[in-house]
Design an enzyme around this catalytic site. Structure first.
Site, PDB file in Angstrom:
ATOM      1  N   SER A 108       0.987  -1.225  -0.101  1.00  0.00           N
ATOM      2  CA  SER A 108      -0.054  -0.006   0.110  1.00  0.00           C
ATOM      3  C   SER A 108       0.797   1.324  -0.236  1.00  0.00           C
ATOM      4  O   SER A 108       2.101   1.288   0.435  1.00  0.00           O
ATOM      5  CB  SER A 108      -0.908  -0.004   1.243  1.00  0.00           C
ATOM      6  OG  SER A 108      -1.386   1.259   1.620  1.00  0.00           O
ATOM      7  N   TYR A 122      -2.406  -0.078  10.127  1.00  0.00           N
ATOM      8  CA  TYR A 122      -2.449  -0.689   8.893  1.00  0.00           C
ATOM      9  C   TYR A 122      -1.232  -0.823   7.951  1.00  0.00           C
ATOM     10  O   TYR A 122      -0.564  -1.534   7.680  1.00  0.00           O
ATOM     11  CB  TYR A 122      -3.724   0.090   7.919  1.00  0.00           C
ATOM     12  CG  TYR A 122      -3.748  -0.419   6.475  1.00  0.00           C
ATOM     13  CD1 TYR A 122      -4.141  -1.470   6.185  1.00  0.00           C
ATOM     14  CD2 TYR A 122      -3.457   0.523   5.574  1.00  0.00           C
ATOM     15  CE1 TYR A 122      -4.178  -1.964   4.946  1.00  0.00           C
ATOM     16  CE2 TYR A 122      -3.543   0.218   4.295  1.00  0.00           C
ATOM     17  CZ  TYR A 122      -4.013  -0.948   3.916  1.00  0.00           C
ATOM     18  OH  TYR A 122      -3.847  -1.099   2.454  1.00  0.00           O
TER      19      TYR A 122
HETATM   20  N1  LIG Z   1      -8.250  -0.453  -2.378  1.00  0.00           N
HETATM   21  C1  LIG Z   1      -7.317   0.284  -2.232  1.00  0.00           C
HETATM   22  O1  LIG Z   1      -7.352   1.580  -2.348  1.00  0.00           O
HETATM   23  C2  LIG Z   1      -6.140  -0.255  -1.598  1.00  0.00           C
HETATM   24  C3  LIG Z   1      -4.969   0.539  -1.748  1.00  0.00           C
HETATM   25  C4  LIG Z   1      -3.677   0.046  -1.142  1.00  0.00           C
HETATM   26  C5  LIG Z   1      -3.722  -1.154  -0.898  1.00  0.00           C
HETATM   27  N2  LIG Z   1      -4.733  -2.107  -0.785  1.00  0.00           N
HETATM   28  C6  LIG Z   1      -4.500  -3.349  -0.666  1.00  0.00           C
HETATM   29  O2  LIG Z   1      -5.040  -4.111  -1.830  1.00  0.00           O
HETATM   30  C7  LIG Z   1      -5.873  -5.604  -1.299  1.00  0.00           C
HETATM   31  C8  LIG Z   1      -7.328  -5.685  -1.788  1.00  0.00           C
HETATM   32  O3  LIG Z   1      -7.757  -4.535  -1.339  1.00  0.00           O
HETATM   33  P1  LIG Z   1      -9.585  -4.184  -1.725  1.00  0.00           P
HETATM   34  O4  LIG Z   1      -9.514  -2.905  -1.873  1.00  0.00           O
HETATM   35  O5  LIG Z   1      -9.923  -5.358  -2.895  1.00  0.00           O
HETATM   36  O6  LIG Z   1     -10.056  -4.412  -0.186  1.00  0.00           O
HETATM   37  P2  LIG Z   1     -11.399  -5.496   0.078  1.00  0.00           P
HETATM   38  O7  LIG Z   1     -11.438  -5.523   1.607  1.00  0.00           O
HETATM   39  O8  LIG Z   1     -12.479  -5.301  -0.777  1.00  0.00           O
HETATM   40  O9  LIG Z   1     -10.699  -7.040  -0.030  1.00  0.00           O
HETATM   41  C9  LIG Z   1      -9.996  -7.887   0.671  1.00  0.00           C
HETATM   42  C10 LIG Z   1     -10.749  -9.005   0.997  1.00  0.00           C
HETATM   43  O10 LIG Z   1      -9.694 -10.036   1.914  1.00  0.00           O
HETATM   44  C11 LIG Z   1     -10.642 -10.609   2.756  1.00  0.00           C
HETATM   45  N3  LIG Z   1     -10.073 -10.902   3.827  1.00  0.00           N
HETATM   46  C12 LIG Z   1      -9.567  -9.879   4.946  1.00  0.00           C
HETATM   47  N4  LIG Z   1      -8.898 -10.720   5.900  1.00  0.00           N
HETATM   48  C13 LIG Z   1      -9.061 -12.005   5.540  1.00  0.00           C
HETATM   49  C14 LIG Z   1      -8.582 -13.286   5.975  1.00  0.00           C
HETATM   50  N5  LIG Z   1      -7.832 -13.194   7.401  1.00  0.00           N
HETATM   51  N6  LIG Z   1      -8.573 -14.458   5.513  1.00  0.00           N
HETATM   52  C15 LIG Z   1      -9.453 -14.590   4.165  1.00  0.00           C
HETATM   53  N7  LIG Z   1     -10.005 -13.341   3.716  1.00  0.00           N
HETATM   54  C16 LIG Z   1      -9.636 -12.208   4.282  1.00  0.00           C
HETATM   55  C17 LIG Z   1     -11.935  -9.725   2.756  1.00  0.00           C
HETATM   56  O11 LIG Z   1     -13.155 -10.352   3.115  1.00  0.00           O
HETATM   57  C18 LIG Z   1     -12.179  -9.131   1.602  1.00  0.00           C
HETATM   58  O12 LIG Z   1     -13.074  -9.686   0.778  1.00  0.00           O
HETATM   59  C19 LIG Z   1      -5.561  -5.460   0.153  1.00  0.00           C
HETATM   60  O13 LIG Z   1      -4.212  -6.110   0.562  1.00  0.00           O
HETATM   61  C20 LIG Z   1      -5.353  -3.763   0.607  1.00  0.00           C
HETATM   62  O14 LIG Z   1      -4.416  -3.676   1.620  1.00  0.00           O
HETATM   63  C21 LIG Z   1      -6.063  -1.677  -1.551  1.00  0.00           C
END
Ligand SMILES: NC(=O)c1ccc[n+]([C@@H]2O[C@H](COP(=O)([O-])OP(=O)(O)OC[C@H]3O[C@@H](n4cnc5c(N)ncnc54)[C@H](O)[C@@H]3O)[C@@H](O)[C@H]2O)c1
Length: 323
Positions: A129, A153
């Protein structure tokens, strides 16, 4: 390719699975479907994947190391796309242990599963991130120090990178971490500003502009994340290589631009309320993407107005179906 996708019912994971399945790849999806935000949205994403040729789904908490390893050895993927995480900065103030479980224990379970696959694993690609950069001037470069996180985070995402670096070296795992910058789009996340603002606008409530509206974010349309991410995933780096790339729009916008784009897309005038900065928030995110551009030809294509218009169209339908 045969791919294990963690976080398959999440925002970015769902979009990645859509593209992989359309290409005829074999995908084993894993997600805990936790209730950090409305699980009905996760179920609705999943419903669009289930039953498709090449897709199987397992409801599993990735912190359950033995179960994840058993599933991985059964599926024998040649790639792992690890996106499951406890996301969000503000939630970590009240729920710190959720971050340790998903982002530290979970990260370690994924690394142990990768280790168990040995030489059959061609590439592990995982989500990091922009938050690892903390509070600083942009543009952010991969060579910048990441030792001053301003949220738990961010600390867990930075720790996840270090854990991966150690495992890559120790066990020869070819691994790549992608630092995402403020991803948005259809099927997006209800905890993020673009969704919260859209909700408030259609319900006639005032939007809270944190840091008196002075924050700037490097918004990135989801397709500008997923396509290059899958290009990286298909690559076969050398064994033990661990690389980090920024992946973002590289064009930071003040919050006012987001509000204007939503006003245009939703046809609603926003009422705004300036409020102080929130603990854990940084004032700027800004990606230098020259490394990804040089190695993988990265060039984001969707500007904020276009991307928000696509989000808003989907958002109206989603609200109509769910309210
Ligand atoms: N969306 C953004 O702007 C953004 C920015 C920086 C980093 N990220 C990273 O990208 C990745 C995806 O993010 P996203 O936006 O799709 O978020 P999201 O929350 O929609 O997706 C994450 C998924 O992981 C699942 N999850 C969480 N903990 C879990 C566990 N212990 N076991 C199994 N499943 C689990 C959740 O149920 C969720 O469906 C993450 O690693 C997040 O940190 C996202």
């Amino acid at each position: 390719m045969t791919i294990l996708v963690t976080g398959a019912a999440g925002f970015i994971g769902y979009h990645a699975c859509e593209v992989l399945l359309a290409r005829g790849e074999t995908v084993t999806g894993v997600d805990s479907l936790n209730d950090y935000y409305d699980p009905a949205l996760k179920q609705a994403r999943l419903a669009r994947l289930q039953g498709r040729e090449g897709f199987s789904f397992h409801r599993l908490d990735i912190a359950e190391a033995d179960a994840l390893k058993a599933l991985t050895l059964d599926a024998r993927p040649d790639r792992i796309l690890h996106l499951a995480a406890q996301a969000g900065v503000r939630y970590s103030i009240d729920n710190p242990h959720a971050y340790a479980r998903s982002n530290l224990d979970g990260q370690l379970s994924v690394l142990e599963a990768a280790r168990a696959l040995g030489g059959d694993l061609k590439h592990l690609v995982y989500a990091s991130s922009s938050s690892v950069y903390g509070e600083r001037e942009g543009p952010f470069r991969e060579s910048d120090r990441i030792d001053a996180p301003v949220s738990l985070y961010a600390a867990t995402k930075g720790a996840g990178e270090l854990m991966c670096a150690a495992y890559a070296r120790l066990y020869g795992i070819p691994a790549t971490g992608l630092r995402f910058f403020t991803v948005y789009g259809p099927w997006g996340r209800p905890d993020m500003a673009y969704w919260l603002f859209a909700d408030a606008m259609v319900e006639g409530r005032a939007l809270k502009l944190f840091n008196e509206g002075r924050n700037r974010r490097d918004f990135t349309y989801v397709d500008d994340i997923v396509a290059p991410m899958l290009r990286v995933l298909a690559d076969d780096p050398a064994r033990a290589a661990h690389r980090i790339y920024n992946i973002g729009g590289s064009h930071p916008h003040p919050t006012a631009d987001l509000v204007r784009a939503l006003e245009a897309a939703l046809g609603v005038k926003a009422q705004t309320e300036a409020v102080p900065a929130q603990p854990g928030d940084v004032s700027l995110t800004y990606a230098d993407v020259s490394k990804l551009a040089a190695d993988y030809g990265y060039a984001p294509t969707v500007d904020l107005q276009t991307g928000i218009a696509r989000f808003a169209e989907w958002f109206r339908d989603w609200r109509a179906q769910t309210s």
